[in-house]
Design a protein around this motif. Structure first.
Motif, mmCIF file in Angstrom:
data_model
loop_
_atom_site.group_PDB
_atom_site.id
_atom_site.type_symbol
_atom_site.label_atom_id
_atom_site.label_comp_id
_atom_site.label_asym_id
_atom_site.label_seq_id
_atom_site.Cartn_x
_atom_site.Cartn_y
_atom_site.Cartn_z
ATOM 1 N N LYS A 14 0.826 -1.204 0.000
ATOM 2 C CA LYS A 14 0.000 0.000 0.000
ATOM 3 C C LYS A 14 0.865 1.260 0.000
ATOM 4 N N LEU A 15 1.974 1.228 0.757
ATOM 5 C CA LEU A 15 2.866 2.388 0.797
ATOM 6 C C LEU A 15 3.504 2.643 -0.561
ATOM 7 N N LEU A 16 3.962 1.574 -1.219
ATOM 8 C CA LEU A 16 4.545 1.734 -2.557
ATOM 9 C C LEU A 16 3.509 2.235 -3.556
ATOM 10 N N ASN A 17 2.269 1.764 -3.410
ATOM 11 C CA ASN A 17 1.207 2.238 -4.298
ATOM 12 C C ASN A 17 0.900 3.703 -4.064
ATOM 13 N N CYS A 18 1.036 4.158 -2.828
ATOM 14 C CA CYS A 18 0.814 5.579 -2.549
ATOM 15 C C CYS A 18 1.835 6.439 -3.275
ATOM 16 N N VAL A 19 3.083 5.975 -3.321
ATOM 17 C CA VAL A 19 4.118 6.719 -4.048
ATOM 18 C C VAL A 19 3.794 6.768 -5.540
ATOM 19 N N ILE A 20 3.393 5.627 -6.100
ATOM 20 C CA ILE A 20 3.022 5.598 -7.523
ATOM 21 C C ILE A 20 1.809 6.488 -7.774
ATOM 22 N N GLY A 21 0.852 6.474 -6.852
ATOM 23 C CA GLY A 21 -0.321 7.328 -7.008
ATOM 24 C C GLY A 21 0.021 8.807 -6.952
ATOM 25 N N MET A 22 0.957 9.191 -6.074
ATOM 26 C CA MET A 22 1.365 10.595 -6.008
ATOM 27 C C MET A 22 2.057 11.032 -7.295
ATOM 28 N N VAL A 23 2.832 10.140 -7.888
ATOM 29 C CA VAL A 23 3.458 10.451 -9.177
ATOM 30 C C VAL A 23 2.396 10.644 -10.251
ATOM 31 N N GLY A 24 1.382 9.768 -10.256
ATOM 32 C CA GLY A 24 0.301 9.910 -11.231
ATOM 33 C C GLY A 24 -0.479 11.203 -11.048
ATOM 34 N N ILE A 25 -0.750 11.573 -9.793
ATOM 35 C CA ILE A 25 -1.469 12.827 -9.543
ATOM 36 C C ILE A 25 -0.640 14.025 -9.975
ATOM 37 N N ALA A 26 0.681 13.971 -9.714
ATOM 38 C CA ALA A 26 1.555 15.069 -10.138
ATOM 39 C C ALA A 26 1.570 15.209 -11.661
ATOM 40 N N MET A 27 1.574 14.086 -12.383
ATOM 41 C CA MET A 27 1.552 14.141 -13.844
ATOM 42 C C MET A 27 0.232 14.706 -14.348
ATOM 43 N N MET A 28 -0.874 14.334 -13.715
ATOM 44 C CA MET A 28 -2.161 14.880 -14.134
ATOM 45 C C MET A 28 -2.246 16.383 -13.861
ATOM 46 N N LEU A 29 -1.714 16.829 -12.719
ATOM 47 C CA LEU A 29 -1.714 18.261 -12.426
ATOM 48 C C LEU A 29 -0.855 19.030 -13.423
ATOM 49 N N TYR A 30 0.286 18.442 -13.797
ATOM 50 C CA TYR A 30 1.133 19.093 -14.797
ATOM 51 C C TYR A 30 0.425 19.156 -16.144
ATOM 52 N N ALA A 31 -0.279 18.085 -16.501
ATOM 53 C CA ALA A 31 -1.020 18.089 -17.766
ATOM 54 C C ALA A 31 -2.147 19.117 -17.741
ATOM 55 N N TRP A 33 -2.107 21.879 -16.042
ATOM 56 C CA TRP A 33 -1.452 23.186 -16.190
ATOM 57 C C TRP A 33 -1.071 23.460 -17.647
ATOM 58 N N LEU A 34 -0.600 22.413 -18.350
ATOM 59 C CA LEU A 34 -0.280 22.575 -19.772
ATOM 60 C C LEU A 34 -1.535 22.870 -20.587
ATOM 61 N N ILE A 35 -2.629 22.226 -20.251
ATOM 62 C CA ILE A 35 -3.900 22.505 -20.942
ATOM 63 C C ILE A 35 -4.327 23.949 -20.713
ATOM 64 N N ARG A 36 -4.133 24.418 -19.489
ATOM 65 C CA ARG A 36 -4.487 25.809 -19.183
ATOM 66 C C ARG A 36 -3.620 26.792 -19.973
ATOM 67 N N VAL A 37 -2.335 26.500 -20.082
ATOM 68 C CA VAL A 37 -1.440 27.366 -20.865
ATOM 69 C C VAL A 37 -1.835 27.337 -22.334
ATOM 70 N N TRP A 38 -2.149 26.150 -22.852
ATOM 71 C CA TRP A 38 -2.573 26.034 -24.248
ATOM 72 C C TRP A 38 -3.857 26.811 -24.495
ATOM 73 N N GLN A 39 -4.811 26.694 -23.602
ATOM 74 C CA GLN A 39 -6.071 27.398 -23.772
ATOM 75 C C GLN A 39 -5.887 28.916 -23.678
ATOM 76 N N ARG A 40 -4.951 29.363 -22.857
ATOM 77 C CA ARG A 40 -4.718 30.796 -22.730
ATOM 78 C C ARG A 40 -4.027 31.366 -23.961
#
Length: 219
Positions: A14-31, A33-40
């Motif tokens: 479960k702890l290792l999955n939490c790390v993988i999940g945090m990486v996935g959430i960070a990638m989605m947040l970055y994406a 942000w990129l969508i917001r920049v593209w739309q602007r």
């Protein structure tokens, strides 16, 4: 002892999955942000662009898709870790293995092919070039981050294999399956005395009444 070991393995997974999940959430947040920049800059969202596919912002799609994939793998890993179900563990290991193979293929293409940039289409958003510039300027940091993420994925695959080998928790239908004389911890259990159900006897009582009546008559 086996249940304690199984619980520790489940907690580690479960702890290792939490790390993988945090990486996935960070990638989605970055994406996002990129969508917001593209739309602007463009004035429209990249998902509703009617231009040619060669000029689509594939880098944004890739980052968003990888983030969603990692999040789904994390959810599947938590379910597999909680239930220790063989089917869930096999499915989780399969997706983690595919992810490792994808990462290994991209890494080998980057390090072994000098013209690896030509394998990717043109990104009109410029995000791919910015990402490459950030990696080159902070290569040591990005290298250790990448190695850490791959190590966590490999450890999660290994821990899932160990949990599959240990097996799930034993299931019991009810508490009646535990016989008190077989449980060593229940030392002060008082066993009920055995008894036998017999038919009531009425003849002896009638005889006693008749004897008493005769005695009184004789007196």
């Amino acid at each position: 002892m086996a249940s304690v070991m199984r619980s520790c393995i489940q907690s580690i997974l479960k702890l290792l999955n939490c790390v993988i999940g945090m990486v996935g959430i960070a990638m989605m947040l970055y994406a996002v942000w990129l969508i917001r920049v593209w739309q602007r800059e463009i004035g429209d969202f990249p998902f509703f662009d009617d231009d040619d596919d060669d000029f689509s912002p594939w880098f944004i799609y890739t980052f968003l898709g990888l983030g969603v994939t990692l999040s789904m793998i994390t959810c599947l890993g938590h379910i597999a870790a909680e239930t220790a179900n063989g089917c869930c563990l096999y499915l989780y290991m399969f997706f983690v293995f595919l992810l490792l193979m994808l990462e290994a293929g991209v890494t080998a293409d980057v390090f072994l092919n000098r013209d690896w940039e030509e394998d990717f289409p043109k990104d009109p958003s410029g995000s791919f070039d910015q990402f490459k510039g950030f990696i080159r300027s902070s290569f040591e940091l990005c290298k250790w981050i990448g190695l850490s993420i791959v190590s966590v994925q490999g450890l999660s695959f290994l821990v899932a294999m160990i949990l599959k080998a240990v097996g799930p928790h034993p299931c019991y239908d009810s508490d009646d399956d535990y016989a008190s004389d077989r449980v060593p911890l229940l030392r002060d259990v008082v066993h009920p005395p055995p008894y036998v159900v017999v038919n009531p006897v009425t003849g002896s009582r009638n005889d006693a009444w008749s004897i008493r009546i005769n005695e009184k008559a004789n007196r």
